[in-house]
Design a protein around this motif. Structure first.
Motif, PDB file in Angstrom:
ATOM      1  N   VAL A  40       0.853  -1.186   0.000  1.00  0.00           N
ATOM      2  CA  VAL A  40       0.000   0.000   0.000  1.00  0.00           C
ATOM      3  C   VAL A  40       0.889   1.236   0.000  1.00  0.00           C
ATOM      4  N   GLY A  41       0.646   2.139  -0.913  1.00  0.00           N
ATOM      5  CA  GLY A  41       1.475   3.335  -1.027  1.00  0.00           C
ATOM      6  C   GLY A  41       1.279   4.289   0.138  1.00  0.00           C
ATOM      7  N   TRP A  42       2.378   4.950   0.528  1.00  0.00           N
ATOM      8  CA  TRP A  42       2.293   5.905   1.635  1.00  0.00           C
ATOM      9  C   TRP A  42       1.362   7.067   1.289  1.00  0.00           C
ATOM     10  N   ASP A  43       1.281   7.400   0.005  1.00  0.00           N
ATOM     11  CA  ASP A  43       0.426   8.516  -0.393  1.00  0.00           C
ATOM     12  C   ASP A  43      -1.035   8.254  -0.051  1.00  0.00           C
ATOM     13  N   LYS A  44      -1.408   6.969   0.058  1.00  0.00           N
ATOM     14  CA  LYS A  44      -2.783   6.628   0.439  1.00  0.00           C
ATOM     15  C   LYS A  44      -2.960   6.575   1.952  1.00  0.00           C
ATOM     16  N   LEU A  45      -1.858   6.405   2.684  1.00  0.00           N
ATOM     17  CA  LEU A  45      -1.949   6.271   4.144  1.00  0.00           C
ATOM     18  C   LEU A  45      -1.826   7.606   4.880  1.00  0.00           C
ATOM     19  N   PHE A  46      -1.038   8.536   4.338  1.00  0.00           N
ATOM     20  CA  PHE A  46      -0.846   9.813   5.032  1.00  0.00           C
ATOM     21  C   PHE A  46      -2.161  10.535   5.320  1.00  0.00           C
ATOM     22  N   PRO A  47      -3.129  10.568   4.392  1.00  0.00           N
ATOM     23  CA  PRO A  47      -4.387  11.277   4.690  1.00  0.00           C
ATOM     24  C   PRO A  47      -5.210  10.640   5.816  1.00  0.00           C
TER      25      PRO A  47
ATOM     26  N   ASP B  80      -8.163   9.377  11.200  1.00  0.00           N
ATOM     27  CA  ASP B  80      -9.357   9.939  10.572  1.00  0.00           C
ATOM     28  C   ASP B  80     -10.227   8.741  10.166  1.00  0.00           C
ATOM     29  N   PRO B  81     -11.229   8.369  10.983  1.00  0.00           N
ATOM     30  CA  PRO B  81     -12.010   7.156  10.722  1.00  0.00           C
ATOM     31  C   PRO B  81     -12.627   7.109   9.332  1.00  0.00           C
ATOM     32  N   ALA B  82     -13.161   8.221   8.854  1.00  0.00           N
ATOM     33  CA  ALA B  82     -13.822   8.229   7.547  1.00  0.00           C
ATOM     34  C   ALA B  82     -12.829   7.898   6.437  1.00  0.00           C
ATOM     35  N   ARG B  83     -11.628   8.463   6.509  1.00  0.00           N
ATOM     36  CA  ARG B  83     -10.624   8.197   5.479  1.00  0.00           C
ATOM     37  C   ARG B  83     -10.108   6.763   5.549  1.00  0.00           C
ATOM     38  N   ILE B  84     -10.028   6.208   6.766  1.00  0.00           N
ATOM     39  CA  ILE B  84      -9.596   4.815   6.908  1.00  0.00           C
ATOM     40  C   ILE B  84     -10.627   3.879   6.277  1.00  0.00           C
ATOM     41  N   VAL B  85     -11.905   4.147   6.519  1.00  0.00           N
ATOM     42  CA  VAL B  85     -12.969   3.342   5.907  1.00  0.00           C
ATOM     43  C   VAL B  85     -12.905   3.448   4.384  1.00  0.00           C
ATOM     44  N   GLU B  86     -12.717   4.661   3.900  1.00  0.00           N
ATOM     45  CA  GLU B  86     -12.646   4.894   2.453  1.00  0.00           C
ATOM     46  C   GLU B  86     -11.479   4.115   1.838  1.00  0.00           C
ATOM     47  N   LEU B  87     -10.319   4.164   2.503  1.00  0.00           N
ATOM     48  CA  LEU B  87      -9.142   3.462   1.990  1.00  0.00           C
ATOM     49  C   LEU B  87      -9.352   1.950   2.005  1.00  0.00           C
ATOM     50  N   CYS B  88      -9.877   1.411   3.117  1.00  0.00           N
ATOM     51  CA  CYS B  88     -10.084  -0.036   3.215  1.00  0.00           C
ATOM     52  C   CYS B  88     -11.061  -0.535   2.153  1.00  0.00           C
ATOM     53  N   THR B  89     -12.084   0.259   1.887  1.00  0.00           N
ATOM     54  CA  THR B  89     -13.047  -0.100   0.848  1.00  0.00           C
ATOM     55  C   THR B  89     -12.374  -0.111  -0.515  1.00  0.00           C
ATOM     56  N   TRP B  90     -11.573   0.907  -0.787  1.00  0.00           N
ATOM     57  CA  TRP B  90     -10.875   0.999  -2.071  1.00  0.00           C
ATOM     58  C   TRP B  90      -9.902  -0.170  -2.258  1.00  0.00           C
ATOM     59  N   LEU B  91      -9.170  -0.519  -1.207  1.00  0.00           N
ATOM     60  CA  LEU B  91      -8.202  -1.615  -1.293  1.00  0.00           C
ATOM     61  C   LEU B  91      -8.898  -2.943  -1.577  1.00  0.00           C
ATOM     62  N   ALA B  92     -10.021  -3.184  -0.913  1.00  0.00           N
ATOM     63  CA  ALA B  92     -10.755  -4.435  -1.123  1.00  0.00           C
ATOM     64  C   ALA B  92     -11.283  -4.556  -2.543  1.00  0.00           C
ATOM     65  N   GLU B  93     -11.527  -3.416  -3.177  1.00  0.00           N
ATOM     66  CA  GLU B  93     -12.095  -3.420  -4.527  1.00  0.00           C
ATOM     67  C   GLU B  93     -11.035  -3.347  -5.617  1.00  0.00           C
ATOM     68  N   ASN B  94      -9.746  -3.241  -5.206  1.00  0.00           N
ATOM     69  CA  ASN B  94      -8.702  -3.065  -6.214  1.00  0.00           C
ATOM     70  C   ASN B  94      -7.554  -4.067  -6.110  1.00  0.00           C
ATOM     71  N   ASP B  95      -7.438  -4.769  -4.986  1.00  0.00           N
ATOM     72  CA  ASP B  95      -6.411  -5.807  -4.893  1.00  0.00           C
ATOM     73  C   ASP B  95      -6.922  -7.054  -5.608  1.00  0.00           C
ATOM     74  N   PRO B  96      -6.194  -7.575  -6.604  1.00  0.00           N
ATOM     75  CA  PRO B  96      -6.697  -8.712  -7.396  1.00  0.00           C
ATOM     76  C   PRO B  96      -7.008  -9.959  -6.561  1.00  0.00           C
ATOM     77  N   LEU B  97      -6.144 -10.287  -5.596  1.00  0.00           N
ATOM     78  CA  LEU B  97      -6.358 -11.491  -4.789  1.00  0.00           C
ATOM     79  C   LEU B  97      -7.580 -11.340  -3.880  1.00  0.00           C
ATOM     80  N   ILE B  98      -7.745 -10.145  -3.305  1.00  0.00           N
ATOM     81  CA  ILE B  98      -8.912  -9.912  -2.444  1.00  0.00           C
ATOM     82  C   ILE B  98     -10.184  -9.908  -3.289  1.00  0.00           C
ATOM     83  N   MET B  99     -10.115  -9.349  -4.470  1.00  0.00           N
ATOM     84  CA  MET B  99     -11.280  -9.336  -5.365  1.00  0.00           C
ATOM     85  C   MET B  99     -11.705 -10.767  -5.714  1.00  0.00           C
TER      86      MET B  99
END
Length: 385
Positions: free
Chosen positions: A210-217, A259-278
């Motif tokens: 996971v890129g740091w650019d997605k975690l800093f926010p 930031d709970p809202a941003r963490i939820v947003e990121l986790c949702t995005w990761l689940a929908e974009n990681d090939p193995l999780i998909m």
């Protein structure tokens, strides 16, 4: 006819129901007098009566006191008063350190056909991060189902530790090796004396970095120069999928604000974009990224790492102790060469200090030829008075 308090009645109900269910563990009790298997605290509270011939049975069963159950057992079957359909919740703390701290968990013993909606309702009413529902299993010694206030989870480290320590304290099991059926399959559990319980995690699965650019926010106070670049953040699972993120300094880890809202947003995005999780989600839509497990190798007590865990998508802004996440962290550290096979045999993690609930999670890896063979996570649990 028997008369006893609620706690004793529910324990007897659970024990008798699985005793006659012919599941593997209770086959060991065949031929043993039931009273021998009941804890002393239970046998002292139970009174058996003959039903007077001049009394109407229905009239007797209508006698109901606030703190007592009235019921009767018939030829291995059970007839109970309707109030027993509301099971008792036992409140515990798992991964305690010196009897303090730890993570709250509810433990509830139910029958196999107990309604799922009722389990979710009970978990929501309790409000703990996880509640474990213990029931008979035809695949293992026990079946465990785990509910957060908002959803069911496939596994949970601290609630498993709490459930098996509760069973030990009640006298239903003793020290030894057991199996637990969960949504993820059947796992092994080691029950030791003195409150120590270890559960085997599922073999680790390593997903995308996971890129740091997605975690800093997701955190205030996490500056770019504080991020550890050698160990890249990664999605890892030994039962639940978490983002593992190392922070350079303990001071930053303790002070950063999620930031709970941003963490939820990121986790949702990761689940929908990681090939193995998909691919996993195509089979089971409930598969998701649970949250972020942040850690630093700087610690207060010389532990392997100091950790913080954030899972707002599951209704948990921060957890004081997480077994499964630290199982994944153990595997991650070994996989990337941060620990060796000797150190991996005995790992210890700090967590919950920011929440004034200092906790201790133990872990060990069994390795062969520089690969992970088994992951174990454990600790101590206590019952809240």
């Amino acid at each position: 006819l028997l008369v006893c308090d609620d706690t004793t009645f529910e324990y007897l109900l659970y024990l008798f129901s699985i005793f006659f269910a012919d599941i593997p563990y209770f086959n060991k009790l065949r031929g043993v007098t039931m009273s021998v298997e009941l804890p002393k605290i239970v046998t002292k509270k139970v009174k058996f009566f003959k039903i007077p011939s001049d009394k109407n049975l229905a009239e007797i069963l209508e006698i109901r006191y606030e703190s007592f159950h009235v019921g009767f057992f018939v030829l291995g079957g059970i007839m109970i008063s309707s109030s027993a359909l509301s099971p008792r919740v036992y409140r515990m703390r798992a991964f305690v350190k010196d009897g303090q701290g730890g993570n709250l968990a509810g433990v509830v013993c139910v029958k196999p056909n107990f309604p799922e909606a009722r389990m979710q309702s009970i978990a929501r009413e309790i409000g703990y991060s996880k509640t474990a529902f213990v029931m008979p299993s035809d695949k293992a010694d026990f079946r465990l189902r785990f509910f957060t206030p908002t959803t069911e989870e496939p596994s949970c480290g601290h609630a498993t530790i709490a459930a098996f320590e509760f069973l030990r304290l009640q006298g239903a099991i003793g020290p030894g090796n057991y199996t637990a059926e969960t949504m993820n399959g059947v796992s092994e559990v080691e029950v030791k004396g003195g409150g120590n319980v270890f559960m085997r995690q599922f073999n680790p699965k390593f997903y995308s970095h996971v890129g740091w650019d997605k975690l800093f926010p997701c955190f205030r106070g996490l500056e770019r120069w504080e991020a550890e670049q050698k160990l890249r953040p990664q999605l890892v699972s030994t039962g639940l999928i978490d983002v593992l993120m190392r922070v350079n300094s303990l001071e930053t880890l303790l002070q950063m604000l999620p930031d709970p809202a941003r963490i939820v947003e990121l986790c949702t995005w990761l689940a929908e974009n990681d090939p193995l999780i998909m691919a996993k989600r195509a089979i089971d839509p409930n598969v998701h990224v649970t949250g972020i497990h942040a850690f630093s190798i700087d610690t207060f007590t010389g532990a392997t790492a100091h950790c913080r865990n954030f899972a707002p998508g599951d209704g948990i802004d921060e957890e004081p102790a997480t077994g499964t996440s630290n199982g994944a962290l153990s595997a991650y550290l070994f996989h990337h060469g941060a620990i060796g096979s000797v150190q991996a045999r005995s790992l210890r993690f700090e967590q919950g200090y920011c929440m004034k609930s200092p906790s201790e999670i133990l872990a060990r890896l069994e390795t062969k030829h520089n690969s992970i063979d088994r992951v174990w996570v454990g600790g101590q649990a206590i019952v809240l008075k």
